[in-house]
Design a protein around this motif. Structure first.
Motif, mmCIF file in Angstrom:
data_model
loop_
_atom_site.group_PDB
_atom_site.id
_atom_site.type_symbol
_atom_site.label_atom_id
_atom_site.label_comp_id
_atom_site.label_asym_id
_atom_site.label_seq_id
_atom_site.Cartn_x
_atom_site.Cartn_y
_atom_site.Cartn_z
ATOM 1 N N ALA A 59 -2.518 43.098 -3.767
ATOM 2 C CA ALA A 59 -3.823 43.203 -4.425
ATOM 3 C C ALA A 59 -3.682 42.918 -5.922
ATOM 4 O O ALA A 59 -4.515 42.249 -6.520
ATOM 5 N N SER A 60 -2.593 43.406 -6.521
ATOM 6 C CA SER A 60 -2.387 43.165 -7.948
ATOM 7 C C SER A 60 -2.042 41.707 -8.240
ATOM 8 O O SER A 60 -2.230 41.240 -9.350
ATOM 9 N N LEU A 61 -1.555 40.995 -7.233
ATOM 10 C CA LEU A 61 -1.244 39.565 -7.396
ATOM 11 C C LEU A 61 -2.466 38.695 -7.182
ATOM 12 O O LEU A 61 -2.391 37.480 -7.301
ATOM 13 N N ASN A 62 -3.590 39.320 -6.832
ATOM 14 C CA ASN A 62 -4.801 38.577 -6.491
ATOM 15 C C ASN A 62 -4.534 37.585 -5.377
ATOM 16 O O ASN A 62 -4.963 36.440 -5.426
ATOM 17 N N ALA A 63 -3.809 38.041 -4.347
ATOM 18 C CA ALA A 63 -3.438 37.167 -3.240
ATOM 19 C C ALA A 63 -4.642 36.633 -2.486
ATOM 20 O O ALA A 63 -4.570 35.579 -1.886
ATOM 21 N N GLN A 64 -5.744 37.355 -2.517
ATOM 22 C CA GLN A 64 -6.932 36.901 -1.803
ATOM 23 C C GLN A 64 -7.917 36.186 -2.724
ATOM 24 O O GLN A 64 -9.066 35.988 -2.388
ATOM 25 N N CYS A 65 -7.465 35.822 -3.894
ATOM 26 C CA CYS A 65 -8.297 35.144 -4.885
ATOM 27 C C CYS A 65 -8.806 33.812 -4.327
ATOM 28 O O CYS A 65 -8.085 33.116 -3.630
ATOM 29 N N PRO A 66 -10.045 33.442 -4.619
ATOM 30 C CA PRO A 66 -10.579 32.182 -4.098
ATOM 31 C C PRO A 66 -9.929 30.961 -4.753
ATOM 32 O O PRO A 66 -9.252 31.069 -5.765
ATOM 33 N N GLN A 67 -10.170 29.837 -4.150
ATOM 34 C CA GLN A 67 -9.712 28.586 -4.745
ATOM 35 C C GLN A 67 -10.415 28.397 -6.079
ATOM 36 O O GLN A 67 -11.458 28.981 -6.335
ATOM 37 N N TRP A 68 -9.821 27.565 -6.928
ATOM 38 C CA TRP A 68 -10.453 27.295 -8.211
ATOM 39 C C TRP A 68 -10.584 25.795 -8.422
ATOM 40 O O TRP A 68 -9.835 25.005 -7.865
ATOM 41 N N LYS A 69 -11.591 25.429 -9.220
ATOM 42 C CA LYS A 69 -11.871 24.018 -9.490
ATOM 43 C C LYS A 69 -11.392 23.681 -10.890
ATOM 44 O O LYS A 69 -11.694 24.377 -11.854
ATOM 45 N N CYS A 70 -10.646 22.606 -10.998
ATOM 46 C CA CYS A 70 -10.138 22.144 -12.288
ATOM 47 C C CYS A 70 -11.308 21.656 -13.149
ATOM 48 O O CYS A 70 -12.123 20.858 -12.689
#
Length: 105
Positions: A68-79
């Protein structure tokens, strides 16, 4: 031998190894399962092509908090430079090498 629990399944081998390394650097033993099955992509059902991270039951809660602290479930990001979609584990755009932005897709 202590029982193990599946922590997370990742379709991306690079992401799975990154998470494994981060968890192991925190003293959590991690076993990757399913890594060898990725060679059968296209011939095996998609449901068994995931790489799974397994940890000892005694370390499960600690590992879950660490993920959770690594933000493993973080969404994709757009450049913001080339508008390419990048996986959450990438800090640089895979297409143009621009640094990660905070713009999520």
């Amino acid at each position: 031998m202590e029982e193990q629990t599946r922590l997370v399944a990742a379709g991306n081998l690079l992401e799975a190894h990154t998470w494994k390394g981060m968890l192991e650097s925190s003293g959590i033993q991690v076993e990757l399962k399913g890594e060898a099955l990725l060679g059968g992509v296209g011939e095996l059902p998609t449901g068994i092509q995931n790489v799974e991270l397994w940890v000892a039951e005694s370390q499960y809660e600690i590992a879950k908090k660490q993920m959770a602290s690594l933000n493993a479930q973080c969404p994709q990001w757009k450049c913001v430079n080339c508008h390419e979609i990048n996986e959450s584990s990438f800090e640089l755009c895979w297409n143009c090498s621009a640094e990660r932005s905070e713009k999520y897709s």
